[in-house]
Write a protein that holds these residues in place. Structure first.
Motif, PDB file in Angstrom:
ATOM      1  N   ASP A 139       0.826  -1.213   0.000  1.00 26.46           N
ATOM      2  CA  ASP A 139       0.000   0.000   0.000  1.00 26.46           C
ATOM      3  C   ASP A 139       0.857   1.259   0.000  1.00 26.46           C
ATOM      4  O   ASP A 139       0.426   2.304  -0.476  1.00 26.46           O
ATOM      5  N   ALA A 140       2.053   1.152   0.579  1.00 29.07           N
ATOM      6  CA  ALA A 140       2.967   2.289   0.683  1.00 29.07           C
ATOM      7  C   ALA A 140       4.385   1.796   0.474  1.00 29.07           C
ATOM      8  O   ALA A 140       4.697   0.626   0.722  1.00 29.07           O
ATOM      9  N   VAL A 141       5.240   2.694   0.016  1.00 29.14           N
ATOM     10  CA  VAL A 141       6.648   2.358  -0.181  1.00 29.14           C
ATOM     11  C   VAL A 141       7.498   3.542   0.271  1.00 29.14           C
ATOM     12  O   VAL A 141       7.079   4.700   0.143  1.00 29.14           O
ATOM     13  N   PHE A 142       8.676   3.213   0.818  1.00 35.80           N
ATOM     14  CA  PHE A 142       9.617   4.239   1.259  1.00 35.80           C
ATOM     15  C   PHE A 142      11.002   3.941   0.724  1.00 35.80           C
ATOM     16  O   PHE A 142      11.399   2.778   0.628  1.00 35.80           O
ATOM     17  N   GLY A 143      11.719   5.007   0.416  1.00 39.02           N
ATOM     18  CA  GLY A 143      13.141   4.938   0.138  1.00 39.02           C
ATOM     19  C   GLY A 143      13.842   5.538   1.343  1.00 39.02           C
ATOM     20  O   GLY A 143      13.849   6.765   1.506  1.00 39.02           O
ATOM     21  N   PRO A 144      14.378   4.712   2.232  1.00 39.16           N
ATOM     22  CA  PRO A 144      15.022   5.240   3.442  1.00 39.16           C
ATOM     23  C   PRO A 144      16.265   6.073   3.121  1.00 39.16           C
ATOM     24  O   PRO A 144      16.936   5.843   2.116  1.00 39.16           O
ATOM     25  N   ALA A 145      16.548   7.029   3.994  1.00 38.21           N
ATOM     26  CA  ALA A 145      17.784   7.817   3.912  1.00 38.21           C
ATOM     27  C   ALA A 145      18.689   7.383   5.066  1.00 38.21           C
ATOM     28  O   ALA A 145      18.225   6.821   6.059  1.00 38.21           O
ATOM     29  N   HIS A 146      19.969   7.647   4.930  1.00 38.66           N
ATOM     30  CA  HIS A 146      20.945   7.244   5.952  1.00 38.66           C
ATOM     31  C   HIS A 146      20.719   7.914   7.306  1.00 38.66           C
ATOM     32  O   HIS A 146      21.149   7.385   8.321  1.00 38.66           O
ATOM     33  N   ASP A 147      20.035   9.062   7.300  1.00 40.55           N
ATOM     34  CA  ASP A 147      19.884   9.821   8.547  1.00 40.55           C
ATOM     35  C   ASP A 147      18.613   9.479   9.333  1.00 40.55           C
ATOM     36  O   ASP A 147      18.269  10.157  10.287  1.00 40.55           O
ATOM     37  N   GLY A 148      17.870   8.442   8.918  1.00 39.51           N
ATOM     38  CA  GLY A 148      16.649   8.065   9.622  1.00 39.51           C
ATOM     39  C   GLY A 148      15.384   8.608   8.984  1.00 39.51           C
ATOM     40  O   GLY A 148      14.283   8.276   9.418  1.00 39.51           O
ATOM     41  N   GLY A 149      15.548   9.436   7.972  1.00 41.84           N
ATOM     42  CA  GLY A 149      14.402   9.947   7.224  1.00 41.84           C
ATOM     43  C   GLY A 149      14.189   9.117   5.978  1.00 41.84           C
ATOM     44  O   GLY A 149      14.519   7.931   5.941  1.00 41.84           O
ATOM     45  N   TYR A 150      13.660   9.738   4.949  1.00 40.52           N
ATOM     46  CA  TYR A 150      13.443   9.024   3.694  1.00 40.52           C
ATOM     47  C   TYR A 150      13.494   9.990   2.526  1.00 40.52           C
ATOM     48  O   TYR A 150      13.190  11.167   2.652  1.00 40.52           O
ATOM     49  N   TRP A 151      13.898   9.454   1.389  1.00 42.99           N
ATOM     50  CA  TRP A 151      14.016  10.261   0.170  1.00 42.99           C
ATOM     51  C   TRP A 151      12.837  10.040  -0.765  1.00 42.99           C
ATOM     52  O   TRP A 151      12.636  10.819  -1.700  1.00 42.99           O
ATOM     53  N   LEU A 152      12.035   9.006  -0.527  1.00 38.57           N
ATOM     54  CA  LEU A 152      10.865   8.717  -1.350  1.00 38.57           C
ATOM     55  C   LEU A 152       9.752   8.211  -0.451  1.00 38.57           C
ATOM     56  O   LEU A 152      10.002   7.422   0.462  1.00 38.57           O
ATOM     57  N   VAL A 153       8.546   8.686  -0.718  1.00 39.26           N
ATOM     58  CA  VAL A 153       7.334   8.118  -0.121  1.00 39.26           C
ATOM     59  C   VAL A 153       6.364   7.898  -1.267  1.00 39.26           C
ATOM     60  O   VAL A 153       6.226   8.740  -2.152  1.00 39.26           O
ATOM     61  N   GLY A 154       5.733   6.735  -1.267  1.00 38.17           N
ATOM     62  CA  GLY A 154       4.764   6.430  -2.313  1.00 38.17           C
ATOM     63  C   GLY A 154       3.551   5.734  -1.740  1.00 38.17           C
ATOM     64  O   GLY A 154       3.647   5.012  -0.752  1.00 38.17           O
ATOM     65  N   LEU A 155       2.405   5.979  -2.355  1.00 35.43           N
ATOM     66  CA  LEU A 155       1.159   5.333  -1.950  1.00 35.43           C
ATOM     67  C   LEU A 155       0.483   4.731  -3.172  1.00 35.43           C
ATOM     68  O   LEU A 155       0.446   5.346  -4.237  1.00 35.43           O
ATOM     69  N   LYS A 156      -0.095   3.555  -2.978  1.00 32.49           N
ATOM     70  CA  LYS A 156      -0.864   2.905  -4.041  1.00 32.49           C
ATOM     71  C   LYS A 156      -2.136   3.696  -4.317  1.00 32.49           C
ATOM     72  O   LYS A 156      -2.553   3.829  -5.453  1.00 32.49           O
ATOM     73  N   ARG A 157      -2.784   4.182  -3.279  1.00 37.27           N
ATOM     74  CA  ARG A 157      -4.012   4.977  -3.347  1.00 37.27           C
ATOM     75  C   ARG A 157      -5.171   4.214  -3.987  1.00 37.27           C
ATOM     76  O   ARG A 157      -5.953   4.769  -4.730  1.00 37.27           O
ATOM     77  N   SER A 158      -5.267   2.925  -3.699  1.00 38.97           N
ATOM     78  CA  SER A 158      -6.409   2.161  -4.188  1.00 38.97           C
ATOM     79  C   SER A 158      -7.601   2.307  -3.250  1.00 38.97           C
ATOM     80  O   SER A 158      -8.726   2.016  -3.617  1.00 38.97           O
ATOM     81  N   GLY A 159      -7.349   2.766  -2.044  1.00 39.37           N
ATOM     82  CA  GLY A 159      -8.402   3.044  -1.066  1.00 39.37           C
ATOM     83  C   GLY A 159      -8.238   4.460  -0.578  1.00 39.37           C
ATOM     84  O   GLY A 159      -7.519   5.263  -1.169  1.00 39.37           O
ATOM     85  N   ARG A 160      -8.891   4.763   0.516  1.00 42.29           N
ATOM     86  CA  ARG A 160      -8.748   6.099   1.085  1.00 42.29           C
ATOM     87  C   ARG A 160      -7.387   6.276   1.725  1.00 42.29           C
ATOM     88  O   ARG A 160      -6.866   5.356   2.348  1.00 42.29           O
ATOM     89  N   VAL A 161      -6.840   7.465   1.582  1.00 39.12           N
ATOM     90  CA  VAL A 161      -5.575   7.795   2.243  1.00 39.12           C
ATOM     91  C   VAL A 161      -5.881   8.002   3.720  1.00 39.12           C
ATOM     92  O   VAL A 161      -6.804   8.755   4.066  1.00 39.12           O
ATOM     93  N   PRO A 162      -5.150   7.315   4.622  1.00 37.94           N
ATOM     94  CA  PRO A 162      -5.450   7.426   6.058  1.00 37.94           C
ATOM     95  C   PRO A 162      -5.402   8.870   6.551  1.00 37.94           C
ATOM     96  O   PRO A 162      -4.504   9.635   6.187  1.00 37.94           O
ATOM     97  N   ALA A 163      -6.373   9.242   7.386  1.00 32.66           N
ATOM     98  CA  ALA A 163      -6.415  10.595   7.954  1.00 32.66           C
ATOM     99  C   ALA A 163      -5.198  10.865   8.831  1.00 32.66           C
ATOM    100  O   ALA A 163      -4.797  12.006   9.006  1.00 32.66           O
TER     101      ALA A 163
END
Length: 192
Positions: free
Chosen positions: A124-148
């Motif tokens: 449903d979601a995908v992340f590209g982690p960064a070395h510092d604990g964050g992320y460089w990519l966030v992705g959502l399938k969006r086949s349903g509602r995006v969580p509030a």
């Protein structure tokens, strides 16, 4: 189904972009680096397998800026913290899978983006982690509602940003792709 890749960019003005890096190497060199890094990134990820758009800041100046390629659609990032802005982009994108990346990631290649969209076939979601604990990519399938709760309670620019974000997704199936380095400091610039 239409795939959308959104690159978040700021107008490359000294003192307004990459200020942490600018405090170490100078505001003009930091803005110059960001402008040229973004141009290289846009050439790299412009691909017929997805629609490429720019999420610009500041909103008004970014929409009319001549810095960015004229053929790319632009949408304003809007107000709020990073989570508010990314949440609006994820909810407001055209139907279908969407990925957002930052422009300060020198290592992004087309195959990373293709892998992220491929992973959204099974997650449903995908992340590209960064070395510092964050992320460089966030992705959502969006086949349903995006969580509030999406992107709520995230400690941005911290070592827990990725974990906080994953918690905000509730029970969505989450996948991860390659870990890449973003550039926030002179040490990051040397390490790329």
């Amino acid at each position: 189904m239409r795939r959308t890749l959104i690159v978040m960019v700021k107008e490359p003005r000294p003192g307004r972009v990459k200020t942490r890096l600018g405090r170490e190497i100078g505001m003009v060199p930091a803005a110059w680096w960001f402008r040229h890094q973004t141009a290289r990134l846009l050439r790299e990820v412009d691909d017929p397998r997805w629609t490429l758009s720019l999420a610009v800041s500041p909103d008004r100046a970014g929409l009319s800026s001549r810095v960015w390629p004229a053929h790319l659609p632009r949408i304003p990032q809007g107000r709020g913290d990073l989570g508010d802005r990314m949440g609006r982009l994820l909810r407001g994108a055209p139907p279908g899978p969407v990925c957002i990346v930052g422009a300060d990631i020198p290592g992004i290649r087309r195959h990373h983006v293709a892998r992220a969209f491929g992973m959204l076939g099974r997650h449903d979601a995908v992340f590209g982690p960064a070395h510092d604990g964050g992320y460089w990519l966030v992705g959502l399938k969006r086949s349903g509602r995006v969580p509030a709760t999406l992107l709520r309670g995230v400690h941005w620019s911290s070592a827990t940003a990725l974990d906080d974000t994953i918690r905000s997704l509730g029970d969505l199936r989450v996948g991860r792709i390659d870990t890449l380095r973003d550039v926030d400091t002179a040490a990051d610039l040397r390490a790329r």
